[in-house]
Structure formats: structure tokens, C-alpha cells
Design an enzyme around this catalytic site. Structure first.
Site, mmCIF file in Angstrom:
data_model
loop_
_atom_site.group_PDB
_atom_site.id
_atom_site.type_symbol
_atom_site.label_atom_id
_atom_site.label_comp_id
_atom_site.label_asym_id
_atom_site.label_seq_id
_atom_site.Cartn_x
_atom_site.Cartn_y
_atom_site.Cartn_z
ATOM 1 N N ILE A 63 19.020 -15.244 5.912
ATOM 2 C CA ILE A 63 18.564 -16.597 6.212
ATOM 3 C C ILE A 63 17.514 -16.507 7.312
ATOM 4 O O ILE A 63 17.807 -16.078 8.428
ATOM 5 C CB ILE A 63 19.736 -17.500 6.643
ATOM 6 C CG1 ILE A 63 20.889 -17.396 5.630
ATOM 7 C CG2 ILE A 63 19.262 -18.928 6.808
ATOM 8 C CD1 ILE A 63 20.509 -17.733 4.205
ATOM 9 N N GLU A 64 16.294 -16.924 6.999
ATOM 10 C CA GLU A 64 15.179 -16.720 7.927
ATOM 11 C C GLU A 64 14.606 -18.014 8.480
ATOM 12 O O GLU A 64 13.561 -18.008 9.121
ATOM 13 C CB GLU A 64 14.097 -15.894 7.238
ATOM 14 C CG GLU A 64 14.602 -14.542 6.757
ATOM 15 C CD GLU A 64 13.516 -13.637 6.202
ATOM 16 O OE1 GLU A 64 12.350 -13.791 6.618
ATOM 17 O OE2 GLU A 64 13.833 -12.782 5.357
ATOM 18 N N GLY A 65 15.280 -19.115 8.222
ATOM 19 C CA GLY A 65 14.819 -20.392 8.755
ATOM 20 C C GLY A 65 15.934 -21.414 8.744
ATOM 21 O O GLY A 65 16.970 -21.229 8.104
#
Length: 511
Positions: free
Chosen positions: A171-173
Site C-alpha cells: 500500500i503506497e498511498g
């Protein structure tokens, strides 16, 4: 000093065995995004192959299949995109959804699993449409993932009869709200299952991770694949204590994580085109991997992005697996605490090494601690008593050299002015970008009095994000500054011995 071990080049012996998460020599390699093809569209010969292509030796133990990049898409169903292998545009989708039917990969997955690999489903990615609005939504989604990809049952099975081995959160945001509920539901569904299911995460190496920090602290993970690339804490910063922070992740693993046996991996780009920064030559990566394996008990191995890049880069993945295997896949012996014990009340120039806690990132006087904003950086766990301190840390301010050693820097000491009462800046020099300032030094800038928190050069008072300078307010030149005496480095004749706190494993820190 940092010492590097030569890479081993021997071929891996064939070993088909069940995956063992407790080992120190595991290798994880993401598959599914054709990273090489995206960076080199004119070289189709090295485009991503089917996943079974990469399972023919023991270089890789774990394959996160990337990515399930949409949580709630057309028809409320998730969607996956595996680039040139299977995607919603080129492949048939399940009716009423944008979820591609990738059942042709079922035999590939089974083949890799039969060779002792585990294959997980990675959720998210850099452009993923992911996240939850409520605990109920997270719980329902966990059931969906279980039924479609793991041990449940559904008429919609994107990989056909294949049963994956767990989930990975990339999960990058957004926020980590409700992800702990998702993970806990997966754990609940997997309890009592006939095989082990794994839950992993891939945060940025910056600690704490903005997107995953919350769930990492509240849910149980088996492994964390730290992205030591595209970040200031990347592999390119290994020799910089102010940036390299594997010690923070080790401390998190052993003292904060709900699972105290969680393994921390160093994530690395598999070629220079796999990431914007963080790629290092394979010999350097081997050395870092072996040093971290011998330094921190939470170390689990190396993660690479991605399979296509590693193969196109002369099998970049092989050498590091060999190096870790040669260093020993099981067992951990705490290295001796070879640095002097930390002495409370002393001032340590950047580059100083102590046992307790760490090597100073810059001029330091505080007690070493695993604090991402603190003055110290852990470079190794260590066991046994620290060696006696044969010299008290200098109480005067010392400008450190730029080399990394185990001794205090040897340049001439600079003078730290006595704080000026009444807001006076009389006798103080104006700030200059060409001058190196130690912690406690005071300067005049824009008619304000400023005090350096630690060693600094070229950091303009009041500017930037480093927060190096403390603004003491407006000042005048009417009151004469108190004179300060020159300080000198000197040896203490009586050793000072400091014991580590009870039940606390000393850490060895560096700059």
C-alpha cells in the site's frame, strides 16, 4: 569502519523443501509487472515470462504476485493486472466485472509450490485504487480475497484451482485505516487451515511508513519487505548513519510489532532501471546483506523488484542468495559490544560509536535510543558487556571528520559560546554557509539569535525541513557576549564502566 565480504559465486545446490520463514537467507522477488519491459519497451526478448519460468532453481523462496490493484471495481469486484501475462484488457473477464480470468496460471502456481516456493497475492502497487471506508468493508473484502484466491471457495477464482499462500500489502498511498481488521480477518479464516498462510507488507524504508505504519503496529505480520530504494534511507545511503535505518526496523520488530518473530527484509532494485535510486553493484549488495544478517536477529533476507529485471541483469538475484546461504541460514549469535559504553552527560561528535545505543548521526549528547528523529542510529545489535570507556567523551564541541571510524574525530575543537542573556548577539559571528557548526553553537541571522541543535553546515537557519537551528528570538548587540574557553580533547586515566539496563540488549551505533 564498515567491512565488506566478498560475494560467493557458487551455484545453488538443488533443495526442495518447505518454506521456513525463520531463516536468515530467504529471497523474495516480486513478479507480475514486467518492470524490465516497462523500462525497455524495445527489448521484448527480456520481457517478463510466466511465473513458472522463474521457479527452476533455489534462488527465490517467495513470489508476491503483483498486483491486485483495485479493491472495489466494476460490479464491486476486485481486479488484478499482471502486465503482459494477464490483464483486464487482453484477457477475458468474469461477467459483470473487470477481473481477468488468469486460470491458465494455475499449473504454473502449482509447479512453483511443488518446488517449495510460496506464492502470495500482493495488494496495492504505486497506482492502486485501494483502501477501506469502514471495518465492515475491510472484513467483507478479506472474505472475498479468501474465497477467490486463498482457502475459501467461489465460482469466481481468477487462478482457477490454484490456492495461493497468503497476502502481501504493498500500500503506497492513503491511510492504513481498517487494514488491521482486514489482516485479522484473514488470520481468523486461516486458523485451523491445512496449510500455513502468510501475511506480509512492503513499506517504504522511511520509519514509520506513512501508509502502513498504523497496521504494522496493530496486526501480526510474518515478514516486512522494506523498500530500501527510491528513499533517502535506500541502499545508496548504507554508510550514512543519518539515513540508513535498518536498526529502527529491527527495534520495531523486536519491541513494537505484535509478532516479535517478524522478519525484516532489505528490499533492493534488481537493476539500475528498476528504481530511481537505491541500486548498488551486486558485490555491494552481498556485503550489506551479510553484514545485516550478522548484525540483527530480525533480518530475514533480501527482497527484489522484480523478476524480469533480475534475469535481464545477468541473474542479479543468484549471487546474493549464495552469499546469504554461505553466511548461514539458521541461528544468530549476538556480536560482541566492541564499542565503548555510552556515558551519560558526555558530548559525542558525529561518527562516534558507543554500546547501548548507537553511532551519532551528528554531534550528540542525548542517551541513545531507537528514535527516527533522534541523534543516534543503530548499526548492530550486540551481546555481552560493553568494553570499558577509557576516555570520557569531550565536554567541549568538536567538529567531526567525514570518515566513519570507531574513534572520536581528531580535528581541532571549536569553541561553543556561552548562551547570551537578554537576547544579546554582541560578539557573535553572522551565520555562514561555508562554516561547519557544532551542536550548541550560536550565530546571528536576520537579526535573530540561533542555536545549532547538532553538527550542521550549509543549513540556513529557519529554512528547510531538517530543523537544525533553534530560533532564540530577536537580538541586539548592546550586551557583550561572555567569553568561552577553548576546549581540548584529553584522555581520562580512569576507565568508566557502564552496564546496559537489565533485560535490555545493547545496540552498537555509528554515524
Amino acid at each position: 569502519m564498515l567491512f565488506f565480504t566478498a560475494a560467493f559465486t557458487s551455484l545453488l545446490a538443488l533443495r526442495t523443501a518447505a518454506f521456513d520463514n525463520s531463516r536468515f537467507d530467504n529471497k523474495t522477488r516480486y513478479w507480475g509487472q514486467n518492470s524490465y519491459g516497462a523500462a525497455n519497451p524495445g527489448n521484448s526478448a527480456n520481457f517478463q515470462q510466466r511465473i513458472s519460468f522463474y521457479c527452476n532453481d533455489n534462488a527465490i523462496d517467495v513470489f508476491p504476485i503483483a498486483f491486485l490493484n483495485v479493491f472495489f471495481g466494476t460490479g464491486g469486484a476486485p481486479s488484478i493486472n499482471l502486465a503482459n501475462i494477464c490483464n483486464p484488457t487482453d484477457n477475458a473477464t468474469f461477467p459483470g466485472t473487470a477481473l481477468p480470468n488468469c486460470s491458465s496460471l494455475a499449473s504454473d502456481i502449482a509447479l512453483c509450490q511443488a518446488k517449495g516456493k510460496i506464492l502470495t497475492l500482493s495488494l496495492g502497487g504505486a497506482t492502486g485504487a485501494v483502501g477501506f471506508q469502514s471495518d465492515t468493508q475491510a472484513t467483507t473484502f478479506a472474505q472475498t480475497i479468501w474465497d477467490m484466491f486463498l482457502g475459501g471457495s467461489s465460482s469466481t477464482r481468477p487462478f482457477g484451482s490454484a490456492v495461493l499462500d497468503g497476502v502481501d500489502l504493498d500500500i503506497e498511498g492513503g491511510s492504513s485505516d481498517h487494514y488491521n481488521v482486514f489482516v485479522n480477518k484473514i488470520r481468523s479464516l486461516a486458523s485451523g487451515a491445512p496449510k500455513k498462510y502468510y501475511v506480509t507488507a512492503a513499506p517504504q524504508c522511511v520509519f514509520p511508513d506513512a501508509a502502513l505504519g498504523g497496521v504494522l503496529n496493530t496486526a501480526s505480520f510474518d515478514a516486512v519487505y522494506g523498500k530500501f530504494y527510491n528513499n533517502p534511507c535506500g541502499l545508496q545511503a548504507f554508510t550514512q548513519a543519518q539515513n540508513w535505518n535498518f536498526g529502527l526496523w529491527d527495534n520495531w520488530a523486536r519491541t513494537i510489532s505484535p509478532n516479535k518473530n517478524v522478519k525484516i527484509y532489505i528490499g533492493a532494485p534488481a537493476s539500475s532501471t528498476a528504481a530511481g535510486s537505491g541500486y548498488v553493484p551486486i558485490g555491494t549488495l552481498n556485503s550489506i546483506a551479510v553484514q545485516m544478517r550478522k548484525s540483527f536477529p530480525s533480518f530475514g533476507g533480501i527482497m527484489m523488484w522484480d523478476a524480469s529485471q533480475a534475469y535481464a541483469n545477468s541473474r542479479y538475484d543468484l549471487a546474493v542468495k549464495n552469499a546469504l546461504t554461505a553466511a548461514g541460514g539458521t541461528g544468530f549469535t549476538f556480536p560482541a559490544c566492541s564499542a565503548p559504553a555510552f556515558v551519560a552527560g558526555g558530548n559525542y561528535p558525529g561518527g562516534s560509536q558507543v554500546s547501548f545505543g548507537g553511532q551519532a548521526k551528528w554531534f550528540a549528547s542525548s542517551q541513545p535510543a531507537s528514535n527516527p528523529s533522534g541523534e543516534w542510529s543503530a548499526i548492530s545489535a550486540c551481546g555481552g558487556p560493553a568494553i570499558p570507556t577509557t576516555t570520557a567523551p569531550p565536554s567541549t564541541t568538536v567538529k567531526p571528520t567525514t570518515t566513519t571510524t570507531t574513534t572520536i574525530a581528531t580535528t581541532s575543537p571549536t569553541v561553543t559560546p556561552t548562551p547570551i542573556p537578554g537576547g544579546s548577539c554582541a560578539g557573535l559571528a553572522a551565520w555562514s554557509s561555508a562554516v561547519a557548526y557544532n551542536g550548541g553553537t550560536q550565530v546571528v541571522f536576520s537579526s535573530h539569535l540561533w542555536t545549532a541543535k547538532w553538527w550542521t553546515q550549509a543549513d540556513t537557519p529557519g529554512a528547510g525541513v531538517a530543523g537544525v537551528w533553534t530560533d532564540n528570538g530577536p537580538c541586539s548587540s548592546k550586551i557583550q557576549a561572555a567569553q568561552s574557553n577553548s576546549g581540548h580533547l584529553r584522555e581520562a586515566s580512569t576507565p568508566i564502566v557502564t552496564k546496559s539496563p537489565s533485560n535490555f540488549m545493547s545496540r552498537f551505533f555509528r554515524f
